[in-house]
Scaffold this active site. Structure first.
Site, PDB file in Angstrom:
ATOM      1  N   GLY A  27      -9.145   6.486  -9.451  1.00 22.08           N
ATOM      2  CA  GLY A  27      -8.880   7.620 -10.320  1.00 22.08           C
ATOM      3  C   GLY A  27     -10.087   8.057 -11.123  1.00 22.08           C
ATOM      4  O   GLY A  27     -10.317   9.257 -11.323  1.00 22.08           O
ATOM      5  N   LEU A 115      -2.560   8.639  -2.539  1.00 22.51           N
ATOM      6  CA  LEU A 115      -3.539   7.696  -2.006  1.00 22.51           C
ATOM      7  C   LEU A 115      -2.864   6.363  -1.706  1.00 22.51           C
ATOM      8  O   LEU A 115      -2.306   5.722  -2.598  1.00 22.51           O
ATOM      9  CB  LEU A 115      -4.683   7.515  -3.003  1.00 22.51           C
ATOM     10  N   SER A 117      -3.293   2.960   1.326  1.00 20.57           N
ATOM     11  CA  SER A 117      -4.195   1.844   1.600  1.00 20.57           C
ATOM     12  C   SER A 117      -4.191   1.557   3.094  1.00 20.57           C
ATOM     13  O   SER A 117      -3.183   1.777   3.785  1.00 20.57           O
ATOM     14  CB  SER A 117      -3.740   0.603   0.832  1.00 20.57           C
ATOM     15  N   SER A 118      -5.294   1.034   3.593  1.00 15.30           N
ATOM     16  CA  SER A 118      -5.361   0.667   5.011  1.00 15.30           C
ATOM     17  C   SER A 118      -4.485  -0.535   5.338  1.00 15.30           C
ATOM     18  O   SER A 118      -4.247  -0.824   6.515  1.00 15.30           O
ATOM     19  CB  SER A 118      -6.808   0.374   5.402  1.00 15.30           C
ATOM     20  N   CYS A 119      -3.964  -1.231   4.328  1.00 15.19           N
ATOM     21  CA  CYS A 119      -3.101  -2.378   4.596  1.00 15.19           C
ATOM     22  C   CYS A 119      -1.726  -1.958   5.101  1.00 15.19           C
ATOM     23  O   CYS A 119      -0.897  -2.820   5.437  1.00 15.19           O
ATOM     24  CB  CYS A 119      -2.969  -3.263   3.372  1.00 15.19           C
ATOM     25  N   TYR A 146       3.137  -4.909  -1.080  1.00 16.02           N
ATOM     26  CA  TYR A 146       2.295  -3.778  -1.460  1.00 16.02           C
ATOM     27  C   TYR A 146       2.238  -2.757  -0.327  1.00 16.02           C
ATOM     28  O   TYR A 146       2.360  -1.541  -0.562  1.00 16.02           O
ATOM     29  CB  TYR A 146       0.889  -4.286  -1.794  1.00 16.02           C
ATOM     30  N   LYS A 150       3.445   1.309  -0.165  1.00 16.10           N
ATOM     31  CA  LYS A 150       2.579   2.417   0.220  1.00 16.10           C
ATOM     32  C   LYS A 150       3.151   3.179   1.418  1.00 16.10           C
ATOM     33  O   LYS A 150       3.019   4.410   1.512  1.00 16.10           O
ATOM     34  CB  LYS A 150       1.173   1.895   0.535  1.00 16.10           C
ATOM     35  N   PRO A 173      -7.277   5.047   2.268  1.00 14.69           N
ATOM     36  CA  PRO A 173      -8.655   4.554   2.177  1.00 14.69           C
ATOM     37  C   PRO A 173      -8.802   3.144   2.739  1.00 14.69           C
ATOM     38  O   PRO A 173      -7.867   2.334   2.718  1.00 14.69           O
ATOM     39  CB  PRO A 173      -8.935   4.561   0.668  1.00 14.69           C
ATOM     40  N   THR A 174      -9.995   2.854   3.193  1.00 16.96           N
ATOM     41  CA  THR A 174     -10.362   1.497   3.568  1.00 16.96           C
ATOM     42  C   THR A 174     -10.658   0.690   2.302  1.00 16.96           C
ATOM     43  O   THR A 174     -10.348   1.125   1.194  1.00 16.96           O
ATOM     44  CB  THR A 174     -11.589   1.518   4.505  1.00 16.96           C
ATOM     45  N   ASN A 175     -11.262  -0.496   2.438  1.00 12.84           N
ATOM     46  CA  ASN A 175     -11.620  -1.315   1.273  1.00 12.84           C
ATOM     47  C   ASN A 175     -12.649  -0.575   0.419  1.00 12.84           C
ATOM     48  O   ASN A 175     -13.686  -0.144   0.927  1.00 12.84           O
ATOM     49  CB  ASN A 175     -12.207  -2.656   1.733  1.00 12.84           C
ATOM     50  N   HIS A 189     -10.473  -7.849  -5.631  1.00  8.12           N
ATOM     51  CA  HIS A 189     -10.674  -7.847  -4.192  1.00  8.12           C
ATOM     52  C   HIS A 189     -11.963  -8.596  -3.857  1.00  8.12           C
ATOM     53  O   HIS A 189     -12.701  -9.024  -4.741  1.00  8.12           O
ATOM     54  CB  HIS A 189     -10.733  -6.414  -3.670  1.00  8.12           C
ATOM     55  N   ARG A 197     -18.935 -14.241  -8.357  1.00  6.68           N
ATOM     56  CA  ARG A 197     -19.156 -15.647  -8.003  1.00  6.68           C
ATOM     57  C   ARG A 197     -20.643 -15.954  -7.851  1.00  6.68           C
ATOM     58  O   ARG A 197     -21.147 -16.970  -8.365  1.00  6.68           O
ATOM     59  CB  ARG A 197     -18.429 -15.977  -6.701  1.00  6.68           C
TER      60      ARG A 197
END
Length: 317
Positions: A27, A115, A117-119, A146, A150, A173-175, A189, A197
């Site tokens: 957003g 919007l 998600s590719s999942c 999730y 979507k 969208p992809t990642n 993610h 890390r």
């Protein structure tokens, strides 16, 4: 401010656009892009409007009467968050979508971009994944709630188009990554989690970093500012019931991603893979030919994007 040169009747110059979820990764990028192009962006903070509240959301949209709505608000997170909190990942997202999409129709909003998600695609979908792969096989179990939410959003958009002739569209969208990302290790993610890390390992002088899985799954990554460019293109030029994949059309292994992040951050220690941890979907590369035909191509390379995202996060510390 100079109005945008585009004269598309789908999103005319001077259009007023309500961005739901304007403080999130997606957003905020969409808000930046729309503002830069001369559109008037309408927003509400979470304290002022709970998008799960259908009556309050409809009231706001009736008051503001925007020309378009971008539904970027969602509860999102990585594998650990999805596995730990499946109920809010399903229910919060369903409530937000039902509230905003139905409220937009009730308020007479002529244009809406949902919007997803590719999942949403099956775990073992043929690669690259075309939009017609939707509902052709089982989903990845770690983020099924999730993904189902979507998918319901896509169905809702299609239903409003079919029953009411609404000019509502969906993009998958992809990642994504970029400024505004979530760097919390419990809920983030993979890319921001890797950045944090390696940064903390470098800061603490650690000899190695232990990462989840085998490193072999392949993923596609798109900078969120490129996504925002694609969103504006779709709002101006796309009007069809079928969702549109948004990505860069290239993927890499998580191991290769980790090496890139390590180089950008400057960590010189070893990477150890904990294969007792889940990998998730083995590969997820989107077929972006539908978007490419509209004239879209990303402009931010992965290493460049990771570097600027890392620098943004450092400034926030």
């Amino acid at each position: 401010m100079t109005p945008p040169p585009d004269t598309s009747p789908l999103l005319p110059p001077h259009a007023r656009v309500f961005v739901a979820g304007h403080r999130g990764l997606v957003g905020s990028a969409v808000t930046r892009r729309l503002t830069a192009e001369g559109y008037e962006v309408l927003t509400r903070d979470r304290a002022a409007l709970d998008l799960r509240d259908a009556a309050a959301t409809e009231h706001l949209l009736r008051q503001e009467r925007p020309d378009a709505v971008v539904l970027a608000a969602a509860k999102v997170g990585g594998i650990m968050a999805n596995k730990t909190f499946p109920v809010p990942f399903l229910e919060d997202n369903l409530r937000i979508q039902l509230s905003v999409i139905a409220g937009a129709h009730a308020a007479g909003v002529p244009r809406l971009l949902f919007l997803g998600s590719s999942c949403i695609y099956p775990k073992h979908a043929p690669q690259p994944i075309g939009e017609d792969a939707l509902l052709t096989g089982p989903l990845e179990p770690t983020n099924e709630p999730y993904a189902l939410a979507k998918i319901a959003g896509i169905a809702q958009v299609r239903a409003y188009r079919e029953q009411h002739g609404a000019s509502y569209i969906s993009a998958m969208p992809t990642n994504l990554y970029g400024p505004g990302d979530n760097f919390d290790l419990e809920t983030s993610h993979v890319l921001p989690a890797l950045v944090r890390r390696f940064h903390e390992a470098k800061r603490d002088g650690a000899e190695r970093v232990v990462l989840w899985g085998s490193g072999t799954p392949r993923r596609e990554f798109l900078h969120v500012d490129d996504l925002a460019r694609a969103c504006l293109l779709l709002l101006r030029e796309y009007d069809d019931a079928s969702p549109v994949n948004v990505g860069c059309g290239e993927d890499l292994t998580i191991a290769a991603l980790a090496e890139t992040v390590r180089e950008v951050v400057g960590f010189s220690g070893d990477i150890v893979w904990d294969t007792s941890r889940p990998d998730g979907t083995p590969r997820k590369l989107l077929d972006v030919s539908r978007l490419t035909k509209l004239g879209f191509s990303p402009v931010i390379g992965l290493a460049e994007g990771i570097r600027s995202t890392y620098e943004w996060w450092l400034r926030r510390q």
